[in-house]
Motif scaffolding. Structure first.
Motif, PDB file in Angstrom:
ATOM      1  N   GLU A 169       0.511  33.026  24.039  1.00 45.84           N
ATOM      2  CA  GLU A 169      -0.102  32.316  22.924  1.00 45.84           C
ATOM      3  C   GLU A 169       0.895  32.150  21.784  1.00 45.84           C
ATOM      4  OE1 GLU A 169      -4.070  32.480  20.037  1.00 45.84           O
ATOM      5  OE2 GLU A 169      -3.576  34.168  21.354  1.00 45.84           O
ATOM      6  N   GLY A 170       0.946  30.934  21.244  1.00 45.79           N
ATOM      7  CA  GLY A 170       1.854  30.653  20.142  1.00 45.79           C
ATOM      8  C   GLY A 170       3.206  30.164  20.580  1.00 45.79           C
ATOM      9  N   GLY A 303      14.557  52.285   7.708  1.00 48.09           N
ATOM     10  CA  GLY A 303      13.352  52.693   6.990  1.00 48.09           C
ATOM     11  C   GLY A 303      12.331  51.599   6.826  1.00 48.09           C
ATOM     12  N   ARG A 304      12.632  50.399   7.391  1.00 51.51           N
ATOM     13  CA  ARG A 304      11.659  49.307   7.362  1.00 51.51           C
ATOM     14  C   ARG A 304      11.244  48.939   8.786  1.00 51.51           C
ATOM     15  NH1 ARG A 304      13.266  44.566   6.280  1.00 51.51           N
ATOM     16  NH2 ARG A 304      15.475  44.967   5.917  1.00 51.51           N
ATOM     17  N   VAL A 305      10.060  48.364   8.902  1.00 51.51           N
ATOM     18  CA  VAL A 305       9.564  47.829  10.164  1.00 51.51           C
ATOM     19  C   VAL A 305       9.349  46.343   9.988  1.00 51.51           C
ATOM     20  CG1 VAL A 305       7.688  47.850  11.856  1.00 51.51           C
ATOM     21  CG2 VAL A 305       8.467  49.997  10.830  1.00 51.51           C
ATOM     22  N   LYS A 306       9.954  45.549  10.851  1.00 47.51           N
ATOM     23  CA  LYS A 306       9.813  44.093  10.790  1.00 47.51           C
ATOM     24  C   LYS A 306       8.830  43.635  11.852  1.00 47.51           C
ATOM     25  CE  LYS A 306      10.570  39.704  10.066  1.00 47.51           C
ATOM     26  NZ  LYS A 306      11.742  38.978  10.570  1.00 47.51           N
ATOM     27  N   MET A 307       7.935  42.719  11.474  1.00 46.71           N
ATOM     28  CA  MET A 307       6.999  42.116  12.414  1.00 46.71           C
ATOM     29  C   MET A 307       6.865  40.620  12.108  1.00 46.71           C
ATOM     30  SD  MET A 307       3.948  45.014  12.597  1.00 46.71           S
ATOM     31  CE  MET A 307       3.138  44.278  14.021  1.00 46.71           C
ATOM     32  N   PHE A 308       6.416  39.876  13.075  1.00 46.39           N
ATOM     33  CA  PHE A 308       6.064  38.461  12.908  1.00 46.39           C
ATOM     34  C   PHE A 308       4.558  38.325  13.066  1.00 46.39           C
ATOM     35  CE2 PHE A 308      10.515  37.815  13.710  1.00 46.39           C
ATOM     36  CZ  PHE A 308      10.830  36.570  13.176  1.00 46.39           C
ATOM     37  N   MET A 309       3.929  37.600  12.141  1.00 40.06           N
ATOM     38  CA  MET A 309       2.512  37.308  12.287  1.00 40.06           C
ATOM     39  C   MET A 309       2.289  35.886  12.793  1.00 40.06           C
ATOM     40  SD  MET A 309      -0.527  38.262  12.370  1.00 40.06           S
ATOM     41  CE  MET A 309      -0.451  39.907  11.665  1.00 40.06           C
ATOM     42  N   ASP A 310       3.206  34.976  12.488  1.00 37.14           N
ATOM     43  CA  ASP A 310       3.035  33.598  12.957  1.00 37.14           C
ATOM     44  C   ASP A 310       4.388  32.940  13.109  1.00 37.14           C
ATOM     45  OD1 ASP A 310       3.681  33.234  10.265  1.00 37.14           O
ATOM     46  OD2 ASP A 310       2.077  31.780   9.857  1.00 37.14           O
ATOM     47  N   GLY A 311       4.375  31.624  13.345  1.00 40.36           N
ATOM     48  CA  GLY A 311       5.595  30.860  13.501  1.00 40.36           C
ATOM     49  C   GLY A 311       5.903  30.065  12.247  1.00 40.36           C
ATOM     50  N   VAL A 312       5.977  28.728  12.391  1.00 37.27           N
ATOM     51  CA  VAL A 312       6.304  27.872  11.252  1.00 37.27           C
ATOM     52  C   VAL A 312       5.378  26.661  11.233  1.00 37.27           C
ATOM     53  CG1 VAL A 312       8.719  28.579  11.097  1.00 37.27           C
ATOM     54  CG2 VAL A 312       8.097  26.670  12.582  1.00 37.27           C
ATOM     55  N   SER A 315       6.323  23.250  13.441  1.00 37.44           N
ATOM     56  CA  SER A 315       5.997  23.173  14.865  1.00 37.44           C
ATOM     57  C   SER A 315       4.519  23.421  15.138  1.00 37.44           C
ATOM     58  CB  SER A 315       6.833  24.191  15.644  1.00 37.44           C
ATOM     59  OG  SER A 315       6.493  25.513  15.268  1.00 37.44           O
ATOM     60  N   GLY A 316       3.729  23.636  14.087  1.00 37.85           N
ATOM     61  CA  GLY A 316       2.305  23.895  14.259  1.00 37.85           C
ATOM     62  C   GLY A 316       1.998  25.297  14.736  1.00 37.85           C
ATOM     63  N   THR A 317       2.960  26.221  14.579  1.00 41.30           N
ATOM     64  CA  THR A 317       2.744  27.598  15.023  1.00 41.30           C
ATOM     65  C   THR A 317       2.447  28.555  13.865  1.00 41.30           C
ATOM     66  OG1 THR A 317       5.152  27.945  15.041  1.00 41.30           O
ATOM     67  CG2 THR A 317       4.108  27.353  17.126  1.00 41.30           C
ATOM     68  N   ALA A 318       2.490  28.067  12.629  1.00 38.36           N
ATOM     69  CA  ALA A 318       2.035  28.881  11.512  1.00 38.36           C
ATOM     70  C   ALA A 318       0.506  28.988  11.566  1.00 38.36           C
ATOM     71  CB  ALA A 318       2.465  28.264  10.176  1.00 38.36           C
ATOM     72  N   VAL A 319      -0.028  30.100  11.083  1.00 40.23           N
ATOM     73  CA  VAL A 319      -1.474  30.323  11.119  1.00 40.23           C
ATOM     74  C   VAL A 319      -2.084  29.927   9.768  1.00 40.23           C
ATOM     75  CG1 VAL A 319      -3.306  32.034  11.383  1.00 40.23           C
ATOM     76  CG2 VAL A 319      -1.258  32.156  12.819  1.00 40.23           C
ATOM     77  N   LEU A 320      -3.017  28.988   9.792  1.00 38.74           N
ATOM     78  CA  LEU A 320      -3.652  28.491   8.572  1.00 38.74           C
ATOM     79  C   LEU A 320      -5.107  28.949   8.505  1.00 38.74           C
ATOM     80  CD1 LEU A 320      -2.356  24.787   8.480  1.00 38.74           C
ATOM     81  CD2 LEU A 320      -1.198  26.890   7.737  1.00 38.74           C
ATOM     82  N   VAL A 321      -5.612  29.057   7.292  1.00 41.44           N
ATOM     83  CA  VAL A 321      -7.028  29.371   7.098  1.00 41.44           C
ATOM     84  C   VAL A 321      -7.892  28.212   7.583  1.00 41.44           C
ATOM     85  CG1 VAL A 321      -8.825  29.812   5.388  1.00 41.44           C
ATOM     86  CG2 VAL A 321      -6.599  30.948   5.185  1.00 41.44           C
ATOM     87  N   ASP A 322      -7.508  27.002   7.206  1.00 37.67           N
ATOM     88  CA  ASP A 322      -8.212  25.800   7.648  1.00 37.67           C
ATOM     89  C   ASP A 322      -7.315  25.008   8.580  1.00 37.67           C
ATOM     90  OD1 ASP A 322     -10.607  26.207   6.054  1.00 37.67           O
ATOM     91  OD2 ASP A 322      -9.328  25.786   4.316  1.00 37.67           O
ATOM     92  N   GLY A 329      -9.032  20.867  14.327  1.00 36.91           N
ATOM     93  CA  GLY A 329      -9.453  22.005  15.129  1.00 36.91           C
ATOM     94  C   GLY A 329      -8.382  23.046  15.353  1.00 36.91           C
ATOM     95  N   TRP A 330      -7.140  22.722  15.055  1.00 33.96           N
ATOM     96  CA  TRP A 330      -6.035  23.655  15.307  1.00 33.96           C
ATOM     97  C   TRP A 330      -5.651  24.392  14.019  1.00 33.96           C
ATOM     98  CZ3 TRP A 330      -3.891  26.595  18.621  1.00 33.96           C
ATOM     99  CH2 TRP A 330      -2.619  27.100  18.450  1.00 33.96           C
ATOM    100  N   ARG A 331      -5.607  25.719  14.091  1.00 35.88           N
ATOM    101  CA  ARG A 331      -5.232  26.539  12.946  1.00 35.88           C
ATOM    102  C   ARG A 331      -4.013  27.416  13.237  1.00 35.88           C
ATOM    103  NH1 ARG A 331     -10.692  25.863  12.689  1.00 35.88           N
ATOM    104  NH2 ARG A 331     -11.608  25.536  10.624  1.00 35.88           N
ATOM    105  N   GLY A 332      -3.487  27.345  14.443  1.00 35.52           N
ATOM    106  CA  GLY A 332      -2.378  28.211  14.828  1.00 35.52           C
ATOM    107  C   GLY A 332      -2.873  29.529  15.382  1.00 35.52           C
ATOM    108  N   GLY A 333      -2.056  30.150  16.226  1.00 33.94           N
ATOM    109  CA  GLY A 333      -2.457  31.408  16.862  1.00 33.94           C
ATOM    110  C   GLY A 333      -1.653  32.581  16.343  1.00 33.94           C
ATOM    111  N   PRO A 334      -2.299  33.602  15.757  1.00 32.76           N
ATOM    112  CA  PRO A 334      -1.568  34.771  15.255  1.00 32.76           C
ATOM    113  C   PRO A 334      -0.914  35.537  16.406  1.00 32.76           C
ATOM    114  CG  PRO A 334      -3.935  35.165  15.195  1.00 32.76           C
ATOM    115  CD  PRO A 334      -3.750  33.722  15.553  1.00 32.76           C
ATOM    116  N   LEU A 335       0.219  36.150  16.127  1.00 32.67           N
ATOM    117  CA  LEU A 335       0.958  36.886  17.143  1.00 32.67           C
ATOM    118  C   LEU A 335       0.423  38.294  17.342  1.00 32.67           C
ATOM    119  CD1 LEU A 335       4.572  35.700  16.234  1.00 32.67           C
ATOM    120  CD2 LEU A 335       3.042  34.822  18.003  1.00 32.67           C
TER     121      LEU A 335
END
Length: 554
Positions: A169-170, A303-312, A315-322, A329-335
């Motif tokens: 997904e994503g 001492g830090r932890v890096k994570m990704f929650m979405d894309g950009v 490309s339509g891979t960022a996660v939007l509220v609306d 109908g597309w809001r993006g899929g969280p990772l």
């Protein structure tokens, strides 16, 4: 009286210290700042062995902080074909053919900084457009954000993607109506099969995704990897950077940097995080704690932890509220699911680790804030300074949560469409005009008292911090409904100095020029305050010092 090792005089010093914001001269003893004041006062601290630097009225600043970057990938990427400014297929053909001739043995020709609008046509797929340019050798063109790439037909054939492939997904191999791949590849899993064609051994993304080398590198490989690191460090120092917040890494990368430190060749302070990908279990946070405990020197830290929650967004891979404006109908899929992410943050927070989470869309930002709130509720409030990286879109309902949760906003002035090198579209078209007022909300966050650190995300955008400063100062409103997000020169510089130091828990030793602080200092090649704003991006460091040692001299 202690005598200075180095004195910088006849300067226009911007200290970033509210109590004493300006000075004419600064004295350095060993690794620390001895004194600031007038030329006359500081001259009294000179001795027979003092080096005296005449700044000639130029700006002097605290050493600059690059708050979000990818050191090895950026340095290695300097060896690839750079497509910044290339707007036509004819221009691409000229550059790519020359690059192909210079690299006859490369099994994959890799291009960087491809404009999203370059390979757009209603009459041909992107792969077919690339075929028109070069068809007989595999070609892969990365977008500046590294979240999208385009491949020609032979590359897709050899990678086994021409007829598509199931993806997580994503991540997506874009398909055309005829059942073949268009050539557009979205996110890592789709791009990786083409990248596997290269004969560089994959070292250009060393540590990018937190994965250790499958085969122990040879001594020769280690030396070559350290050579790339050194090239990147020197390049950073040439812009005035003394501190780097790396956003990728692993134990191997830490070990390379530690070796450079032991050799006296680590010329910038650098942080390396643990990368928690969706594939890794939460038990691997034990590795993050190990890295934190074993790398805590003056120049090299974890001492830090890096994570990704979405894309950009592009490309339509960022996660939007609306939903996306161009994709009903597309809001993006969280990772990460909400449960998985909250559990990860809670465990990392329990271990005393800081979080850095890539969140572009307002939906991703909200999920990250939810996770930070869950960690606070579970573990109790503390000065965690968890970060959100990018924040390209923020729902107004979530603004107040940054201050309440003590979250640091890590933002990139060069990324705003139209502000520097990135085009207005497809970003603005995908988000839609109604949401433009909430895009890259630096002024709203600053007014809410949220700590902000600035960066380039190199190699996603040009690392030159003065171009970033200029972008922050000259940003234009897209419509009358958009707020004025322009910053003053001092506000922009603060994001690259004291703001960066705060984000790294370094505000007691870095980010300001005052007695007793570390002598991380940059002398610019102009008086920034005397320049027209559109000239600021052309300036560069004339002299850079890290811990009192000269690391760059023009």
């Amino acid at each position: 009286m202690t005598q200075a090792d180095i004195i910088i005089e006849n300067a226009r010093i911007l200290t970033m210290d509210p109590a004493h914001p300006r000075a004419e001269a600064i004295a350095i003893s060993g690794k620390t700042i001895l004194a600031l004041g007038s030329n006359t006062d500081i001259a009294a601290l000179a001795g027979p062995r003092t080096r005296r630097v005449d700044a000639c009225g130029r700006t002097v600043l605290p050493g600059l902080v690059e708050g979000h970057m990818h050191l090895f990938g950026g340095a290695f990427g300097l060896r690839y074909l750079q497509l910044g400014g290339v707007k036509t297929l004819d221009a691409l053909r000229s550059k790519l053919h020359r690059y192909a001739a210079e690299n006859p043995n490369a099994t994959l020709l890799i291009c960087k900084a491809t404009d999203y609008s370059l390979l757009v046509s209603t009459e041909a797929y992107p792969r077919q457009m690339l075929d028109e340019v070069l068809s007989e050798r595999p070609v892969l063109c990365f977008a500046s954000d590294h979240h999208t790439a385009w491949a020609n037909t032979i590359a897709l054939q050899r990678a086994g993607l021409l007829h598509g492939r199931e993806m997580p997904e994503g991540h997506e191999v874009m398909m055309g109506p005829d059942g073949t791949a268009t050539g557009e590849l979205r996110e890592l899993s789709a791009i990786d099969p083409v990248m596997a064609l290269r004969n560089s051994g994959g070292r250009e993304v060393l540590g990018m995704f937190g994965i250790e080398p499958e085969v122990a590198p040879t001594d020769a490989q280690r030396e070559d990897d350290m050579r790339v690191m050194k090239e990147g460090l020197a390049y950073c120092a040439s812009f005035g950077f003394t501190s780097l917040h790396n956003m990728d890494g692993n134990r191997y990368q830490l070990d390379l940097l530690h070796t450079l430190e032991e050799r006296g060749e680590l010329i910038c302070r650098i942080q390396v995080p643990f990368h928690l990908t969706p594939e890794k279990s939460l038990s691997t946070l034990e590795d993050a704690s190990w890295m934190h405990e074993n790398y805590q020197s003056e120049l090299l830290r974890s001492g830090r932890v890096k994570m990704f929650m979405d894309g950009v967004v592009d490309s339509g891979t960022a996660v939007l509220v609306d939903e996306y404006s161009d994709a009903p109908g597309w809001r993006g899929g969280p990772l990460h699911s909400a449960e998985r992410f909250s559990a990860a943050v809670t465990e990392a927070d329990r271990r005393g680790l800081q979080m850095s989470v890539h969140a572009i869309g307002d939906g991703a930002v909200r999920r990250v804030l939810d996770g930070y709130e869950a960690a606070r509720d579970a573990n109790g409030a503390r000065d965690s300074r968890h970060r959100i990286e990018h924040i390209e879109l923020l729902h107004p309902d979530d603004l107040h949560r940054f201050k309440e949760l003590g979250v640091v906003a890590s933002m990139q002035p060069p990324h705003v469409p139209g502000a520097m090198d990135f085009p207005f579209d497809p970003w603005r078209a995908k988000v839609g005009e109604a949401r433009w007022p909430h895009a890259f909300p630096v002024r709203a966050l600053a007014n809410a008292g949220v700590p902000i650190v600035f960066a380039s995300d190199w190699p996603v955008s040009d690392i030159n911090p003065m171009r970033g400063v200029m972008a922050a100062m000259t940003r234009q409103r897209w419509t009358e409904a958009c707020p004025d997000n322009r910053l003053s020169l001092e506000e922009a510089l603060y994001g690259y100095t004291a703001g960066g130091a705060y984000a790294a828990f370094d505000e007691t030793r870095l980010g300001r020029l005052k007695p007793g602080m570390q002598a991380d200092i940059v002398v610019m090649d102009h008086d920034l305050e005397a320049l027209e704003v559109n000239e600021i991006g052309k300036t560069r460091a004339a002299l850079t010092l890290c811990a009192g040692a000269i690391t760059w001299e023009a």
